[in-house]
Write an enzyme that holds these catalytic residues in place. Sequence first.
Site, PDB file in Angstrom:
ATOM      1  N   ASP A 259       0.856  -1.174   0.000  1.00 32.05           N
ATOM      2  CA  ASP A 259       0.000   0.000   0.000  1.00 32.05           C
ATOM      3  C   ASP A 259       0.902   1.236   0.000  1.00 32.05           C
ATOM      4  OD1 ASP A 259      -2.185   1.632  -0.036  1.00 32.05           O
ATOM      5  OD2 ASP A 259      -3.259   0.631   1.577  1.00 32.05           O
TER       6      ASP A 259
HETATM    7  C1  BGC Z   1      -5.118   3.101   0.071  1.00 35.32           C
HETATM    8  C2  BGC Z   1      -5.287   2.060  -1.015  1.00 35.32           C
HETATM    9  C3  BGC Z   1      -5.116   2.688  -2.364  1.00 35.32           C
HETATM   10  C4  BGC Z   1      -3.774   3.385  -2.427  1.00 35.32           C
HETATM   11  C5  BGC Z   1      -3.481   4.015  -3.775  1.00 35.32           C
HETATM   12  C6  BGC Z   1      -3.885   3.952  -0.118  1.00 35.32           C
HETATM   13  O1  BGC Z   1      -3.859   5.043   0.745  1.00 35.32           O
HETATM   14  O2  BGC Z   1      -5.103   2.464   1.325  1.00 35.32           O
HETATM   15  O3  BGC Z   1      -6.543   1.451  -0.904  1.00 35.32           O
HETATM   16  O4  BGC Z   1      -5.264   1.723  -3.370  1.00 35.32           O
HETATM   17  O5  BGC Z   1      -3.751   4.400  -1.441  1.00 35.32           O
HETATM   18  O6  BGC Z   1      -4.222   5.126  -4.016  1.00 35.32           O
END
Ligand code: BGC
Length: 717
Positions: A259
Amino acid sequence: MKEKDKKLTDIIDGMSLEDKALMLTQYPIDSICGNKEIVTGCWDMDGMTNDMIMRVGTVLNVANGETADRIRAIRKENGIDDPLMFMLDVIHGYRTIFPIPLAMACSFDTELVEECARIAAVEAAADGVDATFSPMVDLARDARWGRVMETAGEDPYLGGEMGKAYIRGYHNGGLACCVKHFAAYGAAEGGRDYDTTDVSERNLNEYYLRAYCECVKEKPEMFMSSFNLLNGKPLLAHPELTVDKLRDEWGFDGVLISDYNAVRELNVHGYAATPRDCALTAFNAELDIEMCSPCYANNLPDLVREGVVDEKSLDEKVYRVLKMKDRCGLYDIDKSTDTQKRDKITLCEEFRAAAKKAEERSCVLLKNDGVLPLKKSANIALVGPFADEKYIFGHWASTGRADDVVTVKQGIERTLGRTVESEKGCSYDLLSDDESGFDAAVRFAQNSDVIVACVGEHMYNSGESHSRADIALPKVQTALLRRLKTLGKPVVLVVFGGRPLALTDVLPLADAVLYAWQGGTECGSAIASLLYGDAVPSAKTVMSFPRSSGQCPIYYNHFQTGRPRASGKPAVLSGDICTVGYDDEYNDPLFPFGYGLSYTTFDYSDLKLDKAKMRRDGKIAATVTVNNTGDRDGTEIVQWYIRDKFASVVRPVKELKGYERVELKAGESKTVRFEITKDTLAFFTDGGAFDAESGDFDLFVGGNSRDCLQTGFSLVD
Ligand code: BGC
């Protein structure tokens, strides 16, 4: 080991260690200027030069095809041949926005979900997106957690079915996708997003991991590891999950991506002291792509040169990324944006119609004392902060546009073919105490036949990093409803929420409650057709509606305690002490899992089994008659639950095992059939095997998890 594609291994052979590390780095490019100056995203990628950034393997957040085309061209000019892969969170639509996933799950309609995901993929792919970070299949038991809006709710089986439907849809529409957030991210303490999770191995295997595991069957291209600490270690320090479970046991051979910034956060957690340690930890957890932090890019080449990590393992990771690119056709197809095609399909009538149908099937009718459907001739007073609000389409729809959204007022005007007025009465701000608009709202409603009040929480008060401690309706809105109630007119609530709100205080003030969630581009038109009966509500809740925030977490598939409270009432009312529960609150939710009304009524009868005992290689057929006893056609979601009465580990009081959307004409009856096999009854036994144990079982069937017909059967050796 499958044979490797020579085309890809040849590419790897020609790569330097630096190239390989950059292939495993995802950069958050928000835009790139014509003068080749790269404008970075919001996180600092310290240590990475512009030249390195130019050579990364994948990027995040390029939200239009023209920018993608320009980035590709600039890379070409700089002699970089490898096709860049563009990724974006396409969560509930791209330009045509669909209801939030939590709402969509309430349709129990996987075909619909699949079709909406396909449309989202078609629009996104036409605008240069190669992959989406969806579906999210985290189990959600705590409505305070802001991200419940992205989930399919509290049931692991339904979560898996919905997750698979999204994957099929994305693939049919031409988008690669990513199952997230592995693992147990939804168990955040106190419902606070990003907070610690502490989940026993049993709970993990039995509940939290089920949907992720199920999704592997549809071959998603990626899995995303989660932000959270799990049982004392950050997720990327759990190779027993990311390697032993995901890859070896479940057979996932796609790409594992972190993530956002989560590799660097291994340091913030207090786990890895330096960026180099962060890189090493993630590498050992078999992480392929590091999203939006530079630990791999700045450290992997040296780690290989020093012999700390093996170049072969690095090549394995690079190969997985290249294979994903190849599977997406990046080496064969010219991906430049075809603007004519894109503009023709984007937000076309067909897609809008699908969005409307999706919201019609997602809104849950929680209460109706006969005031709904409204008569088209009635003089309505449309009030509340969301009556003419465009920001009702849902939090995670960054490429959606408020201007495309049909408000409730506009939807009603279209349905009635005349203009209607509306009055806000108050703000939707969570902490507002400004009652200055109340008088105007009351005056406005004075001569109406019925009040339609659009209340709830704003779409930016749920979603990532938007958890809430108090999930009741904001106080100022409750006060407005109290004032309106003094007029003595029927009140219909249309409630917007990214989570099930605690509606205990306002339920007595309402004659009907339609729970609209956050409903995408066509939200207002779908609500209008439901209010006026052009469509009939059919959705059922996929999260229990708590009576108060203090009840969270609350879910239907809980365990029986040794001291159940017979009445379920607060102890001060029942005097039932030394039993499970609160002094000052009921045990049961305000609305149980699976609950939802229609404009007609359904009756269940004749629950029968073709036999009372089943051998391990046999099966039992259960049938039930469902009768539409009202005078309107409608759709009932028939739900099958099972309880294993005694087992080597205690089983939940009920577990959803099947469901069916059954369309019934007024007065019509249908027999619904459900088959039980050993697999239906399997669970992680005390010995660790996923198997069924012989013994007695209860079978329940009904229109929600509380009100069911019941019978029993046995599994014998
Ligand atoms: C979130 C994810 C997301 C990623 C990319 C993160 O802050 O937890 O769900 O896919 O950002 O935008």
